[in-house]
Design a protein around this motif. Structure first.
Motif, PDB file in Angstrom:
ATOM      1  N   PHE A  43     -65.082  57.629 -13.505  1.00 25.54           N
ATOM      2  CA  PHE A  43     -64.474  56.790 -14.529  1.00 25.54           C
ATOM      3  C   PHE A  43     -64.322  57.532 -15.856  1.00 25.54           C
ATOM      4  O   PHE A  43     -63.281  57.461 -16.497  1.00 25.54           O
ATOM      5  CB  PHE A  43     -65.254  55.492 -14.700  1.00 25.54           C
ATOM      6  CG  PHE A  43     -65.237  54.631 -13.473  1.00 25.54           C
ATOM      7  CD1 PHE A  43     -64.060  54.411 -12.769  1.00 25.54           C
ATOM      8  CD2 PHE A  43     -66.394  54.044 -12.997  1.00 25.54           C
ATOM      9  CE1 PHE A  43     -64.028  53.620 -11.628  1.00 25.54           C
ATOM     10  CE2 PHE A  43     -66.376  53.244 -11.858  1.00 25.54           C
ATOM     11  CZ  PHE A  43     -65.193  53.041 -11.177  1.00 25.54           C
ATOM     12  N   GLY A  44     -65.353  58.247 -16.259  1.00 25.62           N
ATOM     13  CA  GLY A  44     -65.261  59.023 -17.499  1.00 25.62           C
ATOM     14  C   GLY A  44     -64.236  60.131 -17.400  1.00 25.62           C
ATOM     15  O   GLY A  44     -63.471  60.381 -18.342  1.00 25.62           O
ATOM     16  N   GLY A  45     -64.190  60.787 -16.247  1.00 21.51           N
ATOM     17  CA  GLY A  45     -63.211  61.862 -16.052  1.00 21.51           C
ATOM     18  C   GLY A  45     -61.779  61.363 -16.124  1.00 21.51           C
ATOM     19  O   GLY A  45     -60.931  61.957 -16.801  1.00 21.51           O
ATOM     20  N   PHE A  46     -61.507  60.256 -15.448  1.00 22.04           N
ATOM     21  CA  PHE A  46     -60.144  59.724 -15.482  1.00 22.04           C
ATOM     22  C   PHE A  46     -59.800  59.140 -16.847  1.00 22.04           C
ATOM     23  O   PHE A  46     -58.663  59.255 -17.303  1.00 22.04           O
ATOM     24  CB  PHE A  46     -59.921  58.689 -14.366  1.00 22.04           C
ATOM     25  CG  PHE A  46     -59.442  59.325 -13.098  1.00 22.04           C
ATOM     26  CD1 PHE A  46     -58.089  59.408 -12.810  1.00 22.04           C
ATOM     27  CD2 PHE A  46     -60.341  59.873 -12.200  1.00 22.04           C
ATOM     28  CE1 PHE A  46     -57.642  60.011 -11.648  1.00 22.04           C
ATOM     29  CE2 PHE A  46     -59.904  60.480 -11.039  1.00 22.04           C
ATOM     30  CZ  PHE A  46     -58.550  60.551 -10.754  1.00 22.04           C
ATOM     31  N   GLN A  47     -60.795  58.527 -17.513  1.00 23.90           N
ATOM     32  CA  GLN A  47     -60.527  58.000 -18.859  1.00 23.90           C
ATOM     33  C   GLN A  47     -60.266  59.135 -19.846  1.00 23.90           C
ATOM     34  O   GLN A  47     -59.581  58.934 -20.845  1.00 23.90           O
ATOM     35  CB  GLN A  47     -61.685  57.133 -19.355  1.00 23.90           C
ATOM     36  CG  GLN A  47     -61.818  55.814 -18.661  1.00 23.90           C
ATOM     37  CD  GLN A  47     -60.785  54.770 -19.077  1.00 23.90           C
ATOM     38  OE1 GLN A  47     -59.787  55.069 -19.710  1.00 23.90           O
ATOM     39  NE2 GLN A  47     -61.032  53.534 -18.697  1.00 23.90           N
ATOM     40  N   PRO A 106     -59.074  55.205  -6.203  1.00 22.86           N
ATOM     41  CA  PRO A 106     -58.238  54.055  -6.607  1.00 22.86           C
ATOM     42  C   PRO A 106     -58.850  53.258  -7.752  1.00 22.86           C
ATOM     43  O   PRO A 106     -58.137  52.789  -8.637  1.00 22.86           O
ATOM     44  CB  PRO A 106     -58.156  53.200  -5.338  1.00 22.86           C
ATOM     45  CG  PRO A 106     -58.525  54.092  -4.217  1.00 22.86           C
ATOM     46  CD  PRO A 106     -59.434  55.140  -4.791  1.00 22.86           C
ATOM     47  N   LEU A 107     -60.171  53.112  -7.750  1.00 23.00           N
ATOM     48  CA  LEU A 107     -60.833  52.396  -8.835  1.00 23.00           C
ATOM     49  C   LEU A 107     -60.684  53.150 -10.157  1.00 23.00           C
ATOM     50  O   LEU A 107     -60.409  52.545 -11.203  1.00 23.00           O
ATOM     51  CB  LEU A 107     -62.318  52.197  -8.514  1.00 23.00           C
ATOM     52  CG  LEU A 107     -62.648  51.260  -7.358  1.00 23.00           C
ATOM     53  CD1 LEU A 107     -64.129  51.334  -7.020  1.00 23.00           C
ATOM     54  CD2 LEU A 107     -62.237  49.839  -7.692  1.00 23.00           C
ATOM     55  N   ALA A 108     -60.874  54.461 -10.102  1.00 20.47           N
ATOM     56  CA  ALA A 108     -60.767  55.270 -11.326  1.00 20.47           C
ATOM     57  C   ALA A 108     -59.348  55.237 -11.882  1.00 20.47           C
ATOM     58  O   ALA A 108     -59.150  55.126 -13.095  1.00 20.47           O
ATOM     59  CB  ALA A 108     -61.210  56.702 -11.037  1.00 20.47           C
ATOM     60  N   VAL A 109     -58.361  55.324 -11.007  1.00 22.61           N
ATOM     61  CA  VAL A 109     -56.964  55.272 -11.458  1.00 22.61           C
ATOM     62  C   VAL A 109     -56.650  53.896 -12.032  1.00 22.61           C
ATOM     63  O   VAL A 109     -56.077  53.773 -13.122  1.00 22.61           O
ATOM     64  CB  VAL A 109     -55.996  55.627 -10.307  1.00 22.61           C
ATOM     65  CG1 VAL A 109     -54.555  55.326 -10.684  1.00 22.61           C
ATOM     66  CG2 VAL A 109     -56.149  57.094  -9.918  1.00 22.61           C
ATOM     67  N   ALA A 110     -57.036  52.852 -11.321  1.00 25.78           N
ATOM     68  CA  ALA A 110     -56.712  51.485 -11.760  1.00 25.78           C
ATOM     69  C   ALA A 110     -57.339  51.162 -13.113  1.00 25.78           C
ATOM     70  O   ALA A 110     -56.712  50.491 -13.936  1.00 25.78           O
ATOM     71  CB  ALA A 110     -57.175  50.475 -10.712  1.00 25.78           C
ATOM     72  N   THR A 111     -58.555  51.638 -13.346  1.00 19.15           N
ATOM     73  CA  THR A 111     -59.223  51.308 -14.603  1.00 19.15           C
ATOM     74  C   THR A 111     -58.810  52.218 -15.749  1.00 19.15           C
ATOM     75  O   THR A 111     -59.184  51.969 -16.892  1.00 19.15           O
ATOM     76  CB  THR A 111     -60.762  51.360 -14.450  1.00 19.15           C
ATOM     77  OG1 THR A 111     -61.152  52.661 -14.035  1.00 19.15           O
ATOM     78  CG2 THR A 111     -61.253  50.309 -13.479  1.00 19.15           C
ATOM     79  N   SER A 112     -58.036  53.264 -15.477  1.00 22.56           N
ATOM     80  CA  SER A 112     -57.677  54.203 -16.541  1.00 22.56           C
ATOM     81  C   SER A 112     -56.195  54.213 -16.891  1.00 22.56           C
ATOM     82  O   SER A 112     -55.764  54.993 -17.731  1.00 22.56           O
ATOM     83  CB  SER A 112     -58.127  55.620 -16.166  1.00 22.56           C
ATOM     84  OG  SER A 112     -57.433  56.079 -15.030  1.00 22.56           O
ATOM     85  N   ILE A 113     -55.421  53.341 -16.282  1.00 23.73           N
ATOM     86  CA  ILE A 113     -53.984  53.316 -16.580  1.00 23.73           C
ATOM     87  C   ILE A 113     -53.741  52.971 -18.044  1.00 23.73           C
ATOM     88  O   ILE A 113     -52.849  53.538 -18.678  1.00 23.73           O
ATOM     89  CB  ILE A 113     -53.249  52.365 -15.616  1.00 23.73           C
ATOM     90  CG1 ILE A 113     -53.200  53.026 -14.237  1.00 23.73           C
ATOM     91  CG2 ILE A 113     -51.849  52.048 -16.108  1.00 23.73           C
ATOM     92  CD1 ILE A 113     -52.626  52.170 -13.150  1.00 23.73           C
ATOM     93  N   ASP A 114     -54.550  52.082 -18.611  1.00 22.24           N
ATOM     94  CA  ASP A 114     -54.367  51.754 -20.025  1.00 22.24           C
ATOM     95  C   ASP A 114     -54.635  52.968 -20.914  1.00 22.24           C
ATOM     96  O   ASP A 114     -54.037  53.111 -21.982  1.00 22.24           O
ATOM     97  CB  ASP A 114     -55.227  50.557 -20.435  1.00 22.24           C
ATOM     98  CG  ASP A 114     -56.695  50.695 -20.079  1.00 22.24           C
ATOM     99  OD1 ASP A 114     -57.069  51.629 -19.342  1.00 22.24           O
ATOM    100  OD2 ASP A 114     -57.487  49.844 -20.525  1.00 22.24           O
TER     101      ASP A 114
END
Length: 186
Positions: A43-47, A106-114
């Motif tokens: 999550f941190g990486g994708f954000q 998929p979770l990391a992508v979905a939560t980082s689109i914003d």
């Protein structure tokens, strides 16, 4: 934009990842440090990555991202959430305690689109992207790791109910993203 403002942006962007991390924590039967670290890294990486991509893609794809990004986030989160709700009615071994790339990407992508859209906005106001993305990534890493621990503490006693609630939360986060993208919610 100062460090305080960037921290608040990072904290705001990390809330979806925090909620998903709680759900991941709910799914584990025995919490390991690696669970929290993996959620933090994904999550941190994708954000951190998404604002950089948004910054450099800038105006080129901003219209496309603004028109379909919220649909993509909604679909990913709704599908994952619906699956969690479905599994919560099954056997205990059906819990989604999978931390593999197939489950986490998929979770990391979905939560980082914003965060991608924030990167586009950063380009418009000429924010130094490297420190901004780093701060967003670190903030999300910490929030996600804490979320896994919180989820694991509550998951031991209320596993099925908590997984069902977690799935509903993911669906609601996806719905909120969709409604914001459509201009229905501010």
């Amino acid at each position: 934009m100062g460090i305080g403002e960037l921290f608040l942006v990072g904290l705001s962007l990390s809330m979806d990842a925090f909620a998903v991390s709680i759900c991941k924590g709910l799914s584990v039967q025995k919490l390991k440090l690696s669970h929290a670290v993996l959620c933090g890294i994904y999550f941190g990486g994708f954000q951190a990555l998404m604002p950089v991509l948004g910054y450099y893609l800038g105006g080129t794809f901003s219209n496309l991202l603004q028109s379909v990004g919220y649909w993509l986030a909604f679909l990913l989160l709704a599908l994952i959430g619906a699956n969690m709700v479905r599994e919560s009615f099954g056997e205990t071994e059906c819990l989604n305690d999978d931390f593999s790339p197939k489950a986490m990407l998929p979770l990391a992508v979905a939560t980082s689109i914003d965060a991608l859209a924030v990167g586009v906005a950063f380009a418009a106001v000429d924010v130094k992207i490297a420190p901004a993305a780093g701060l967003i990534g670190v903030t999300t890493f910490v929030c996600s790791a804490i979320g896994v621990k919180i989820g694991a503490v509550f998951g031991a006693k209320f596993r099925a109910l908590a997984e069902r609630a977690g799935g509903i939360v993911l669906i609601l986060i996806g719905l909120k993203t969709l409604l914001e993208g459509l201009g229905i919610l501010p």
